[in-house]
Scaffold this motif. Structure first.
Motif, short mmCIF file in Angstrom:
data_model
loop_
_atom_site.label_atom_id
_atom_site.label_comp_id
_atom_site.label_asym_id
_atom_site.label_seq_id
_atom_site.Cartn_x
_atom_site.Cartn_y
_atom_site.Cartn_z
N ALA A 169 -9.33 -92.39 12.10
CA ALA A 169 -9.89 -92.71 13.41
C ALA A 169 -10.72 -91.55 13.95
O ALA A 169 -11.76 -91.76 14.59
CB ALA A 169 -8.76 -93.05 14.39
N ALA A 170 -10.29 -90.32 13.69
CA ALA A 170 -11.04 -89.15 14.17
C ALA A 170 -12.40 -89.06 13.49
O ALA A 170 -13.39 -88.66 14.12
CB ALA A 170 -10.24 -87.88 13.92
N LEU A 171 -12.48 -89.42 12.23
CA LEU A 171 -13.76 -89.42 11.53
C LEU A 171 -14.73 -90.43 12.15
O LEU A 171 -15.93 -90.17 12.28
CB LEU A 171 -13.55 -89.73 10.04
CG LEU A 171 -12.85 -88.63 9.23
CD1 LEU A 171 -12.57 -89.12 7.81
CD2 LEU A 171 -13.68 -87.36 9.21
N VAL A 172 -14.19 -91.57 12.56
CA VAL A 172 -15.02 -92.56 13.25
C VAL A 172 -15.51 -91.99 14.58
O VAL A 172 -16.68 -92.15 14.96
CB VAL A 172 -14.24 -93.86 13.49
CG1 VAL A 172 -15.08 -94.85 14.30
CG2 VAL A 172 -13.83 -94.49 12.17
N ILE A 180 -10.74 -83.18 22.40
CA ILE A 180 -9.82 -82.06 22.25
C ILE A 180 -8.41 -82.54 21.88
O ILE A 180 -7.80 -82.00 20.94
CB ILE A 180 -9.79 -81.21 23.53
CG1 ILE A 180 -11.15 -80.52 23.75
CG2 ILE A 180 -8.68 -80.17 23.47
CD1 ILE A 180 -11.57 -79.60 22.63
N PRO A 181 -7.83 -83.52 22.57
CA PRO A 181 -6.50 -83.98 22.17
C PRO A 181 -6.44 -84.50 20.73
O PRO A 181 -5.45 -84.28 20.02
CB PRO A 181 -6.18 -85.10 23.17
CG PRO A 181 -7.00 -84.77 24.36
CD PRO A 181 -8.27 -84.19 23.82
N VAL A 182 -7.49 -85.20 20.29
CA VAL A 182 -7.50 -85.74 18.93
C VAL A 182 -7.58 -84.62 17.90
O VAL A 182 -6.80 -84.58 16.94
CB VAL A 182 -8.67 -86.73 18.76
CG1 VAL A 182 -8.84 -87.11 17.29
CG2 VAL A 182 -8.44 -87.98 19.61
N PHE A 183 -8.51 -83.70 18.08
CA PHE A 183 -8.65 -82.61 17.11
C PHE A 183 -7.42 -81.72 17.10
O PHE A 183 -6.95 -81.29 16.03
CB PHE A 183 -9.89 -81.77 17.44
CG PHE A 183 -11.18 -82.53 17.37
CD1 PHE A 183 -11.41 -83.45 16.36
CD2 PHE A 183 -12.18 -82.35 18.32
CE1 PHE A 183 -12.59 -84.17 16.29
CE2 PHE A 183 -13.36 -83.05 18.26
CZ PHE A 183 -13.57 -83.97 17.24
N TRP A 242 -19.97 -87.82 18.31
CA TRP A 242 -19.25 -86.99 19.28
C TRP A 242 -19.98 -85.67 19.51
O TRP A 242 -20.02 -85.18 20.63
CB TRP A 242 -17.83 -86.72 18.77
CG TRP A 242 -17.00 -85.93 19.73
CD1 TRP A 242 -16.27 -86.42 20.77
CD2 TRP A 242 -16.84 -84.51 19.77
NE1 TRP A 242 -15.65 -85.40 21.46
CE2 TRP A 242 -15.98 -84.21 20.85
CE3 TRP A 242 -17.32 -83.46 18.99
CZ2 TRP A 242 -15.60 -82.91 21.17
CZ3 TRP A 242 -16.94 -82.16 19.30
CH2 TRP A 242 -16.10 -81.89 20.39
N THR A 243 -20.57 -85.14 18.45
CA THR A 243 -21.27 -83.86 18.59
C THR A 243 -22.49 -83.96 19.50
O THR A 243 -22.91 -82.97 20.09
CB THR A 243 -21.71 -83.35 17.21
OG1 THR A 243 -22.41 -84.40 16.52
CG2 THR A 243 -20.50 -82.94 16.38
N ARG A 269 -17.24 -93.78 20.53
CA ARG A 269 -16.35 -94.88 20.90
C ARG A 269 -15.13 -94.96 20.01
O ARG A 269 -14.14 -95.61 20.37
CB ARG A 269 -17.10 -96.21 20.88
CG ARG A 269 -17.68 -96.61 19.55
CD ARG A 269 -18.47 -97.90 19.67
NE ARG A 269 -19.34 -98.17 18.55
CZ ARG A 269 -20.29 -99.10 18.55
NH1 ARG A 269 -20.47 -99.85 19.63
NH2 ARG A 269 -21.07 -99.29 17.51
N GLY A 270 -15.16 -94.29 18.86
CA GLY A 270 -13.98 -94.24 18.01
C GLY A 270 -12.81 -93.53 18.65
O GLY A 270 -11.67 -93.65 18.18
#
Length: 593
Positions: free
Chosen positions: A384-387, A351-354, A335-336, A393-394
């Protein structure tokens, strides 16, 4: 503890939101994108190839794509569970609409049906955690997320939508299991089914195992819950292995698909949870230590038996392909990295996930009601966020567990506004909707990014160069030719198989290492080596989509590579251009040596 009583979500509200979402998605595809391919993604095209082969008599256990990696074929790792409903739809639609329109109808109906299932489960989870007031935002926010609309839009028929549903359903079952013990069995079966669909679900499996183990650590009276989950997981994994593979291959290890490797993990979990549940340990730290020791021993034994899988599902992939091909796949990037290369999508899904992680943590700290249920959901979200951080694609697995947090924040802001209807509260309410509405975030970011000189035109050119090659009409002339073996860019292979009777060397699947590697060699190695590859495979046609990346070649390509010679219009005489005027595809006949 008695089970809490909860009413069902209002199905009329679910149908209303679903109808609006379907209307928008179908209109966007049928009108705004009428000139673009319905099955734009290679996975969707390849899925329909598999389904058509299945309908035409390919056996259930035959996982070979016989027209891929010509003339040898290539075994894929995809589950037949997705093929079955698609085959059913095609069999219903074909007598009514004809084969071509049946493909289109299936491409519309299947993802819209799955969207309905997703929204219903989202409503169930929100109703459980927030009551009826939380259902509306839990229905609206998913259809405002690019991570959801990208996977539940007409033409998306591959397994990703089903996996998103199973992820949310597993989290919902785990939440229900806090007060309804029988849902531990449901959670175990859903976890096994998700694993049977794709090993992408391993983080969700890990979350479910962690949650069920912590149930017992926190409360010894929940031992049966933990044990039943483990037994259901193991039983489900065994059943799915029998469904996926014939008996003669049950013991064949594989790291990228359900196999004895992952069945062994499920059996280890069942054994550890069963043994632990029968021991009378009073202290929470003792229960935690026991699970850690037994779990470590179980996973260590699996790793000792199957060490090749310690490197992940793609650990056995050719190192050259890992560095030159897999590393360049957009959805496999962290993601980064994606936030700089594709900022609109990365920010809209990230943003919504974090923010949801922070909201859930805050709620756990400040609100005592339903704390266990929210803690369960947070475990799923964090996994899931770690993926997603490792591979963008996570996000498609992380976004739905994040929705209840957004719904809670919206409800809280609404209550504040109703209590004090002032400008600040209005701004706060609107802001809570905006930060969890990924589509709106994407529009804002896209607008800002497009301010950069040439950026908008660059994106438009990239899409314009590829999409015309993937519509069915582009293959009409090619389909009229007698069956041939074709060398093509990797991302064109699945569509050639879908719309023509021909065989291809490559499509973008890691199980087809030989074909993918030969495709790269053909475009980038010296032209003499390219001709040797064609001769060895008996290739009769070379078919190009000029806008695809492989045609331009790699930076380290040979000076006399096909890519260079094609760009310079200096191809050898043994490649005869037989393209028809107006066709987006360029076709060369390979003359015999």
């Amino acid at each position: 503890m008695p089970e809490p009583q909860h009413s069902r979500p209002d199905w009329r509200l679910v149908l209303l939101v679903l109808a609006i979402a379907v209307l928008i998605l179908v209109a966007r595809t049928a009108i705004a994108r009428a000139d673009l391919p319905l099955f734009a993604d290679t996975d969707d095209a390849m899925r329909m190839v598999r389904v058509l082969d299945f309908i035409h008599g390919q056996p259930w256990y035959d996982m070979m794509a016989h027209r891929l990696n010509t003339p040898f074929g290539a075994e894929l790792h995809w589950s037949r569970l997705i093929d079955l409903p698609l085959a059913g739809l095609l069999l219903v639609f074909t007598p009514l609409l004809g084969p071509d329109m049946a493909l289109i109808a299936t491409g519309y109906v299947w993802p819209m049906f799955l969207l309905g299932v997703l929204l219903w489960i989202s409503a169930l989870l929100a109703n459980r955690l927030l009551g009826p007031e939380g259902v509306l935002p839990a229905l609206v926010l998913p259809v405002l997320s690019p991570a959801v609309t990208a996977e539940f839009t007409p033409g998306r028929v591959d397994h990703h939508g089903v996996l998103i549903i199973l992820t949310l359903a597993t989290a919902w079952a785990a939440v229900e299991a806090v007060h309804r013990p029988r849902f531990a069995l449901v959670c175990g079966l859903l976890t096994a089914t998700a694993l049977a669909i794709a090993v992408e679900s391993l983080p969700i499996m890990a979350a479910a195992i962690l949650v069920m183990g912590l149930f017992w650590v926190a409360d010894a009276s929940r031992a049966a819950r933990m044990r039943n989950f483990g037994l259901a997981l193991a039983a489900g994994a065994l059943v799915h292995l029998a469904i996926f593979r014939p008996p003669g291959r049950w013991l064949e290890a594989a790291c990228d698909v359900l196999s004895p490797v992952y069945v062994a993990i499920a059996l280890a979990v069942a054994l550890v949870f069963t043994i632990a549940s029968l021991l009378p340990l009073r202290a929470a730290w003792q229960r935690l230590l026991l699970l850690a020791v037994l779990g470590g021993l179980g996973m260590g034994l699996v790793a000792l038996i199957y060490p090749q899988c310690l490197h992940g599902p793609y650990g056995e992939l050719d190192p050259w392909l890992q560095s030159h091909w897999l590393a360049a796949i957009v959805e496999a990037k962290p993601w980064t990295t994606s936030v700089f290369e594709f900022p609109a999508y990365a920010i809209a899904v990230g943003i919504p996930v974090f923010l949801a992680v922070l909201v859930m943590a805050f709620r756990l700290w400040r609100v005592r009601q339903d704390r266990a249920e929210w803690a369960v959901l947070l475990v799923f979200l964090v996994c899931a966020a770690l993926v997603m951080l490792a591979q963008v694609r996570g996000a498609r697995l992380a976004i739905m567990p994040a929705i209840p947090a957004g719904s809670w924040l919206i409800i809280t802001a609404r209550h504040r506004y109703l209590a004090r209807p002032r400008a600040g509260e209005i701004v706060g309410l609107v802001a809570t909707w905006l930060v969890f509405s990924g589509v709106l975030l994407a529009l804002v970011v896209t607008g800002l990014v497009n301010l950069a000189p040439g950026r908008a035109q660059q994106v438009a050119n990239a899409l314009a160069g590829k999409d015309p090659c993937l519509v069915p009409s582009a293959f009409a002339d090619l389909a009229a030719l007698p069956p041939e073996r074709i060398m093509s860019p990797i991302d064109l292979g699945a569509h050639i198989m879908l719309y023509t009777p021909h065989e291809v060397v490559a499509a973008p699947y890691h199980r087809n290492q030989q074909g993918v590697r030969d495709a790269f060699r053909f475009f980038n190695d010296p032209i003499a080596d390219a001709r040797a590859i064609l001769a060895a495979r008996g290739i009769g046609l070379v078919v190009l989509c000029p806008g695809m990346a492989e045609v331009a070649g790699l930076p380290e390509r040979a000076s006399d590579s096909f890519a260079n010679l094609y760009a310079q219009d200096r191809l050898p005489v043994w490649l005869t251009d037989v393209s028809l005027p107006g066709s987006p595809l360029t076709i060369f006949a390979v003359q015999p040596q």
